[in-house]
Write a protein that holds these residues in place. Structure first.
Motif, PDB file in Angstrom:
ATOM      1  N   LYS A 279      34.048  27.722  16.852  1.00 64.61           N
ATOM      2  CA  LYS A 279      35.274  26.985  17.163  1.00 64.61           C
ATOM      3  C   LYS A 279      36.557  27.823  17.046  1.00 64.61           C
ATOM      4  N   MET A 280      36.781  28.446  15.903  1.00 62.67           N
ATOM      5  CA  MET A 280      38.022  29.215  15.682  1.00 62.67           C
ATOM      6  C   MET A 280      38.094  30.438  16.597  1.00 62.67           C
ATOM      7  N   ILE A 281      36.961  31.072  16.839  1.00 60.99           N
ATOM      8  CA  ILE A 281      36.935  32.245  17.711  1.00 60.99           C
ATOM      9  C   ILE A 281      37.286  31.814  19.136  1.00 60.99           C
ATOM     10  N   LEU A 282      36.710  30.713  19.575  1.00 60.69           N
ATOM     11  CA  LEU A 282      37.013  30.214  20.929  1.00 60.69           C
ATOM     12  C   LEU A 282      38.480  29.831  21.053  1.00 60.69           C
ATOM     13  N   ASN A 283      39.055  29.269  19.999  1.00 57.56           N
ATOM     14  CA  ASN A 283      40.497  28.959  20.014  1.00 57.56           C
ATOM     15  C   ASN A 283      41.324  30.240  20.128  1.00 57.56           C
ATOM     16  N   ALA A 284      40.938  31.269  19.383  1.00 59.71           N
ATOM     17  CA  ALA A 284      41.664  32.550  19.446  1.00 59.71           C
ATOM     18  C   ALA A 284      41.517  33.169  20.839  1.00 59.71           C
ATOM     19  N   ILE A 285      40.309  33.104  21.400  1.00 56.03           N
ATOM     20  CA  ILE A 285      40.074  33.652  22.745  1.00 56.03           C
ATOM     21  C   ILE A 285      40.966  32.939  23.764  1.00 56.03           C
ATOM     22  N   LYS A 286      41.082  31.648  23.618  1.00 55.10           N
ATOM     23  CA  LYS A 286      41.947  30.876  24.516  1.00 55.10           C
ATOM     24  C   LYS A 286      43.413  31.306  24.361  1.00 55.10           C
ATOM     25  N   GLU A 287      43.835  31.507  23.109  1.00 58.46           N
ATOM     26  CA  GLU A 287      45.218  31.932  22.834  1.00 58.46           C
ATOM     27  C   GLU A 287      45.540  33.306  23.414  1.00 58.46           C
ATOM     28  N   VAL A 288      44.621  34.258  23.247  1.00 57.87           N
ATOM     29  CA  VAL A 288      44.909  35.622  23.700  1.00 57.87           C
ATOM     30  C   VAL A 288      44.839  35.738  25.214  1.00 57.87           C
ATOM     31  N   ASN A 289      44.065  34.833  25.847  1.00 58.59           N
ATOM     32  CA  ASN A 289      44.026  34.733  27.307  1.00 58.59           C
ATOM     33  C   ASN A 289      43.557  36.015  28.003  1.00 58.59           C
ATOM     34  N   TYR A 290      42.457  36.570  27.508  1.00 56.63           N
ATOM     35  CA  TYR A 290      41.803  37.715  28.149  1.00 56.63           C
ATOM     36  C   TYR A 290      40.404  37.297  28.564  1.00 56.63           C
ATOM     37  N   GLU A 291      39.875  37.957  29.587  1.00 56.49           N
ATOM     38  CA  GLU A 291      38.476  37.735  29.943  1.00 56.49           C
ATOM     39  C   GLU A 291      37.626  38.169  28.751  1.00 56.49           C
ATOM     40  N   ARG A 292      36.553  37.473  28.511  1.00 54.23           N
ATOM     41  CA  ARG A 292      35.705  37.777  27.349  1.00 54.23           C
ATOM     42  C   ARG A 292      35.162  39.193  27.382  1.00 54.23           C
ATOM     43  N   LYS A 293      34.904  39.727  28.559  1.00 53.34           N
ATOM     44  CA  LYS A 293      34.361  41.088  28.640  1.00 53.34           C
ATOM     45  C   LYS A 293      35.374  42.135  28.172  1.00 53.34           C
ATOM     46  N   LYS A 294      36.634  41.742  28.008  1.00 58.39           N
ATOM     47  CA  LYS A 294      37.683  42.657  27.553  1.00 58.39           C
ATOM     48  C   LYS A 294      38.042  42.456  26.075  1.00 58.39           C
ATOM     49  N   ILE A 295      37.270  41.599  25.396  1.00 61.28           N
ATOM     50  CA  ILE A 295      37.537  41.271  23.993  1.00 61.28           C
ATOM     51  C   ILE A 295      36.391  41.786  23.121  1.00 61.28           C
ATOM     52  N   ALA A 296      36.755  42.315  21.945  1.00 63.82           N
ATOM     53  CA  ALA A 296      35.754  42.725  20.957  1.00 63.82           C
ATOM     54  C   ALA A 296      36.149  42.172  19.598  1.00 63.82           C
TER      55      ALA A 296
ATOM     56  N   VAL B 270      28.901  35.701  15.477  1.00 66.74           N
ATOM     57  CA  VAL B 270      29.890  34.886  16.204  1.00 66.74           C
ATOM     58  C   VAL B 270      30.356  35.598  17.472  1.00 66.74           C
ATOM     59  N   GLY B 271      30.485  36.910  17.419  1.00 64.24           N
ATOM     60  CA  GLY B 271      30.862  37.651  18.622  1.00 64.24           C
ATOM     61  C   GLY B 271      29.832  37.480  19.726  1.00 64.24           C
ATOM     62  N   ASN B 272      28.571  37.598  19.357  1.00 67.15           N
ATOM     63  CA  ASN B 272      27.501  37.419  20.336  1.00 67.15           C
ATOM     64  C   ASN B 272      27.434  35.982  20.840  1.00 67.15           C
ATOM     65  N   ARG B 273      27.628  35.024  19.957  1.00 64.64           N
ATOM     66  CA  ARG B 273      27.610  33.617  20.370  1.00 64.64           C
ATOM     67  C   ARG B 273      28.759  33.300  21.333  1.00 64.64           C
ATOM     68  N   CYS B 274      29.869  34.024  21.197  1.00 70.17           N
ATOM     69  CA  CYS B 274      31.033  33.803  22.068  1.00 70.17           C
ATOM     70  C   CYS B 274      31.049  34.748  23.263  1.00 70.17           C
ATOM     71  N   ASN B 275      30.005  35.566  23.383  1.00 69.71           N
ATOM     72  CA  ASN B 275      29.861  36.485  24.515  1.00 69.71           C
ATOM     73  C   ASN B 275      31.005  37.502  24.607  1.00 69.71           C
ATOM     74  N   ILE B 276      31.344  38.083  23.449  1.00 70.13           N
ATOM     75  CA  ILE B 276      32.326  39.175  23.415  1.00 70.13           C
ATOM     76  C   ILE B 276      31.643  40.387  22.775  1.00 70.13           C
ATOM     77  N   LYS B 277      32.249  41.546  22.928  1.00 70.58           N
ATOM     78  CA  LYS B 277      31.684  42.768  22.358  1.00 70.58           C
ATOM     79  C   LYS B 277      31.781  42.718  20.830  1.00 70.58           C
ATOM     80  N   THR B 278      30.858  43.410  20.173  1.00 71.23           N
ATOM     81  CA  THR B 278      30.824  43.419  18.712  1.00 71.23           C
ATOM     82  C   THR B 278      30.834  44.844  18.186  1.00 71.23           C
ATOM     83  N   ILE B 279      31.650  45.061  17.160  1.00 75.11           N
ATOM     84  CA  ILE B 279      31.762  46.383  16.552  1.00 75.11           C
ATOM     85  C   ILE B 279      31.620  46.218  15.040  1.00 75.11           C
ATOM     86  N   LEU B 280      30.636  46.908  14.486  1.00 72.54           N
ATOM     87  CA  LEU B 280      30.376  46.857  13.052  1.00 72.54           C
ATOM     88  C   LEU B 280      31.016  48.064  12.386  1.00 72.54           C
ATOM     89  N   VAL B 281      31.764  47.810  11.308  1.00 71.69           N
ATOM     90  CA  VAL B 281      32.425  48.891  10.572  1.00 71.69           C
ATOM     91  C   VAL B 281      32.003  48.871   9.112  1.00 71.69           C
TER      92      VAL B 281
END
Length: 164
Positions: free
Chosen positions: A97-114, A126-137
């Motif tokens: 839910k919160m990730i999808l709200n943030a994605i909506k706010e930033v207004n970028y295509e999901r393929k351009k979000i990590a 959550v990144g995978n569930r929202c279909n965005i790139k994931t980076i582990l640090v």
């Protein structure tokens, strides 16, 4: 089908050593950033200088947004204010839910979000569930340096080998 535990980029680095040019090469325009463990130690609100510098440089290239599971609005708001970034706290990752709200706010295509985080079972899922790139640090210690051995992450990686 790709596992929801699969990391797009397991950097094995602290966030401040992630190359902004590599992120750009991967087509990323927006970064959702975990807070505790990723930007600051879980027991501190002091943002390491290296993290501040990385954020400052990254702001010139990307849209940045803090996403934290921490329930303390005061804590996350203080960090967000210091970095001058938008934020969501008490995000309940890996819930979407919160990730999808943030994605909506930033207004970028999901393929351009990590999403960048230090945990597989919250940030990566959550990144995978929202279909965005994931980076582990690597998780940060109080002094801002990466921890040498992360038992939680080691266990998460072992478990993820057995889950498809």
């Amino acid at each position: 089908m790709r596992s929801i535990l699969k990391v797009n980029w397991d950097s094995n680095l602290p966030i401040y050593e992630i190359s902004q040019s590599e992120l750009q090469k991967k087509g990323i325009h927006c970064l959702l950033l975990d807070v505790d463990g990723t930007l600051v130690n879980r027991n501190s609100t002091i943002i390491p200088k290296a993290v501040k510098n990385w954020i400052s440089e990254s702001k010139k290239l990307f849209s940045l947004y803090l996403i934290s599971n921490n329930p303390s609005k005061k804590r996350i708001a203080k960090i967000a204010k210091e970095l001058n970034l938008r934020y969501k706290y008490n995000a309940s990752k890996p819930r979407k839910k919160m990730i999808l709200n943030a994605i909506k706010e930033v207004n970028y295509e999901r393929k351009k979000i990590a999403i960048i985080g230090d945990r597989i079972f919250t940030d990566i899922i959550v990144g995978n569930r929202c279909n965005i790139k994931t980076i582990l640090v690597k998780r940060l210690k109080r002094d801002g340096l990466p921890i040498k051995f992360n038992l939680t992450l080691t266990i998460e990686k072992l478990i993820s080998l057995f889950i498809k």
